[in-house]
Design a protein around this motif. Structure first.
Motif, PDB file in Angstrom:
ATOM      1  N   GLU A 104     -19.330 -14.322 -10.460  1.00  0.00           N
ATOM      2  CA  GLU A 104     -20.684 -14.739 -10.912  1.00  0.00           C
ATOM      3  C   GLU A 104     -20.319 -16.433 -11.555  1.00  0.00           C
ATOM      4  O   GLU A 104     -21.109 -17.360 -11.928  1.00  0.00           O
ATOM      5  N   ASP A 105     -18.818 -16.953 -11.362  1.00  0.00           N
ATOM      6  CA  ASP A 105     -19.189 -18.227 -12.065  1.00  0.00           C
ATOM      7  C   ASP A 105     -19.321 -19.333 -10.590  1.00  0.00           C
ATOM      8  O   ASP A 105     -18.883 -18.944  -9.681  1.00  0.00           O
ATOM      9  N   PRO A 106     -20.745 -19.876 -10.725  1.00  0.00           N
ATOM     10  CA  PRO A 106     -20.825 -20.866 -10.311  1.00  0.00           C
ATOM     11  C   PRO A 106     -19.730 -22.279  -9.128  1.00  0.00           C
ATOM     12  O   PRO A 106     -20.068 -22.298  -8.062  1.00  0.00           O
ATOM     13  N   GLN A 107     -18.675 -22.685 -10.104  1.00  0.00           N
ATOM     14  CA  GLN A 107     -17.906 -23.234  -9.784  1.00  0.00           C
ATOM     15  C   GLN A 107     -16.333 -22.674  -8.594  1.00  0.00           C
ATOM     16  O   GLN A 107     -16.511 -23.133  -7.897  1.00  0.00           O
ATOM     17  N   GLN A 108     -16.778 -21.421  -8.418  1.00  0.00           N
ATOM     18  CA  GLN A 108     -15.938 -20.614  -7.475  1.00  0.00           C
ATOM     19  C   GLN A 108     -17.190 -20.580  -6.223  1.00  0.00           C
ATOM     20  O   GLN A 108     -16.118 -19.604  -5.074  1.00  0.00           O
ATOM     21  N   LYS A 109     -18.117 -20.580  -5.977  1.00  0.00           N
ATOM     22  CA  LYS A 109     -19.042 -20.197  -5.839  1.00  0.00           C
ATOM     23  C   LYS A 109     -19.145 -21.591  -4.165  1.00  0.00           C
ATOM     24  O   LYS A 109     -19.301 -22.565  -4.448  1.00  0.00           O
ATOM     25  N   GLY A 110     -19.185 -21.380  -3.262  1.00  0.00           N
ATOM     26  CA  GLY A 110     -19.147 -23.010  -1.755  1.00  0.00           C
ATOM     27  C   GLY A 110     -17.823 -23.396  -2.149  1.00  0.00           C
ATOM     28  O   GLY A 110     -17.642 -24.121  -3.712  1.00  0.00           O
ATOM     29  N   ILE A 111     -18.332 -24.088  -0.369  1.00  0.00           N
ATOM     30  CA  ILE A 111     -17.071 -24.960  -0.477  1.00  0.00           C
ATOM     31  C   ILE A 111     -17.814 -26.343   0.234  1.00  0.00           C
ATOM     32  O   ILE A 111     -18.372 -26.242   1.308  1.00  0.00           O
ATOM     33  N   TRP A 112     -18.099 -27.279  -0.752  1.00  0.00           N
ATOM     34  CA  TRP A 112     -19.162 -28.441   0.336  1.00  0.00           C
ATOM     35  C   TRP A 112     -17.906 -29.500   0.634  1.00  0.00           C
ATOM     36  O   TRP A 112     -17.020 -30.372  -0.414  1.00  0.00           O
ATOM     37  N   ILE A 130      -9.557 -22.702   6.321  1.00  0.00           N
ATOM     38  CA  ILE A 130      -9.634 -22.089   5.169  1.00  0.00           C
ATOM     39  C   ILE A 130      -9.439 -20.827   4.510  1.00  0.00           C
ATOM     40  O   ILE A 130      -9.917 -19.609   5.273  1.00  0.00           O
ATOM     41  N   ASP A 131      -8.338 -20.808   3.749  1.00  0.00           N
ATOM     42  CA  ASP A 131      -8.095 -19.149   2.938  1.00  0.00           C
ATOM     43  C   ASP A 131      -8.531 -19.125   1.760  1.00  0.00           C
ATOM     44  O   ASP A 131      -8.043 -19.797   0.779  1.00  0.00           O
ATOM     45  N   GLN A 132      -9.372 -17.857   1.158  1.00  0.00           N
ATOM     46  CA  GLN A 132      -9.801 -16.876   0.441  1.00  0.00           C
ATOM     47  C   GLN A 132      -9.303 -16.312  -0.297  1.00  0.00           C
ATOM     48  O   GLN A 132      -9.645 -15.016   0.432  1.00  0.00           O
ATOM     49  N   TYR A 133      -8.811 -16.025  -1.420  1.00  0.00           N
ATOM     50  CA  TYR A 133      -8.181 -15.040  -1.649  1.00  0.00           C
ATOM     51  C   TYR A 133      -9.040 -14.040  -2.935  1.00  0.00           C
ATOM     52  O   TYR A 133      -9.273 -15.161  -3.646  1.00  0.00           O
ATOM     53  N   VAL A 134     -10.104 -13.539  -3.091  1.00  0.00           N
ATOM     54  CA  VAL A 134     -10.613 -12.694  -4.298  1.00  0.00           C
ATOM     55  C   VAL A 134     -10.032 -11.892  -4.622  1.00  0.00           C
ATOM     56  O   VAL A 134      -9.343 -10.796  -3.941  1.00  0.00           O
ATOM     57  N   TYR A 135      -9.752 -11.881  -6.149  1.00  0.00           N
ATOM     58  CA  TYR A 135      -8.770 -10.929  -7.250  1.00  0.00           C
ATOM     59  C   TYR A 135     -10.173 -10.903  -7.903  1.00  0.00           C
ATOM     60  O   TYR A 135     -10.212 -11.093  -8.761  1.00  0.00           O
ATOM     61  N   VAL A 136     -10.499  -9.306  -8.055  1.00  0.00           N
ATOM     62  CA  VAL A 136     -11.637  -8.649  -8.874  1.00  0.00           C
ATOM     63  C   VAL A 136     -11.227  -7.436  -9.137  1.00  0.00           C
ATOM     64  O   VAL A 136     -10.848  -6.929  -8.380  1.00  0.00           O
ATOM     65  N   GLY A 137     -12.062  -6.795 -10.224  1.00  0.00           N
ATOM     66  CA  GLY A 137     -11.402  -6.054 -10.310  1.00  0.00           C
ATOM     67  C   GLY A 137     -10.729  -5.472 -11.693  1.00  0.00           C
ATOM     68  O   GLY A 137      -9.976  -6.905 -12.243  1.00  0.00           O
ATOM     69  N   ASP A 138     -10.210  -4.312 -11.775  1.00  0.00           N
ATOM     70  CA  ASP A 138      -9.326  -3.623 -12.847  1.00  0.00           C
ATOM     71  C   ASP A 138      -8.105  -4.866 -12.216  1.00  0.00           C
ATOM     72  O   ASP A 138      -7.433  -4.278 -11.072  1.00  0.00           O
ATOM     73  N   ASP A 139      -7.290  -5.025 -13.541  1.00  0.00           N
ATOM     74  CA  ASP A 139      -5.543  -5.008 -13.152  1.00  0.00           C
ATOM     75  C   ASP A 139      -4.881  -3.790 -13.462  1.00  0.00           C
ATOM     76  O   ASP A 139      -3.520  -4.035 -13.296  1.00  0.00           O
ATOM     77  N   ASP A 140      -5.558  -2.393 -13.666  1.00  0.00           N
ATOM     78  CA  ASP A 140      -4.749  -1.674 -13.961  1.00  0.00           C
ATOM     79  C   ASP A 140      -3.988  -1.004 -12.641  1.00  0.00           C
ATOM     80  O   ASP A 140      -4.606  -1.029 -11.883  1.00  0.00           O
TER      81      ASP A 140
END
Length: 140
Positions: A104-112, A130-140
């Motif tokens: 949801e952070d606009p600073q994390q969207k798109g590569i220009w 371009i290597d993208q790593y997505v870390y979302v969800g619970d840390d448990d």
């Protein structure tokens, strides 16, 4: 905020790091040589990796924050890279690594990337990785 890292990578199956440095007339920030090993039990490396980091002026930033660093390396360096790439002795790439933690952070969207940077990359004979790593969800 996501963290972006950018670096220039030169990979060669025939040249050692010192030979790449001599042809580019600059030293790497890090390098691994053909025949070197990550650990004693690892197989010898089949290629050289020569890396120059492109740090953001004020810590992790977006790719457009790092562009001035790369452009400041100058057209002569881009030309030397292009000559190395066109010789067939090495492959050149600009690597962008993104760690996305909040979609949801606009600073994390798109590569220009700007036209001047794309022109510099063209002169350097460089591809874009371009290597993208997505870390979302619970840390448990």
């Amino acid at each position: 905020m996501s963290a972006f890292r950018m670096y220039l990578r030169v990979v060669s199956e025939s040249l050692q790091p010192e030979q790449i440095s001599a042809r580019l007339e600059t030293e790497p920030d890090e390098a691994t040589a053909i025949g070197s090993r990550r650990r004693p039990q690892s197989p010898p490396r089949a290629h050289t990796t020569w890396i120059r980091h492109a740090p953001a002026p004020d810590g992790p930033g977006r790719p457009e924050d790092v562009e001035p660093v790369i452009l400041a390396w100058g057209p002569q360096f881009a030309t030397a890279l292009g000559q190395l790439a066109s010789s067939g002795d090495a492959e050149i790439s600009l690597v962008i690594v993104q760690k996305l933690t909040d979609p949801e952070d606009p600073q994390q969207k798109g590569i220009w990337l700007s036209a001047p940077l794309l022109s510099w990359l063209t002169k350097a004979g460089a591809s874009l990785d371009i290597d993208q790593y997505v870390y979302v969800g619970d840390d448990d």
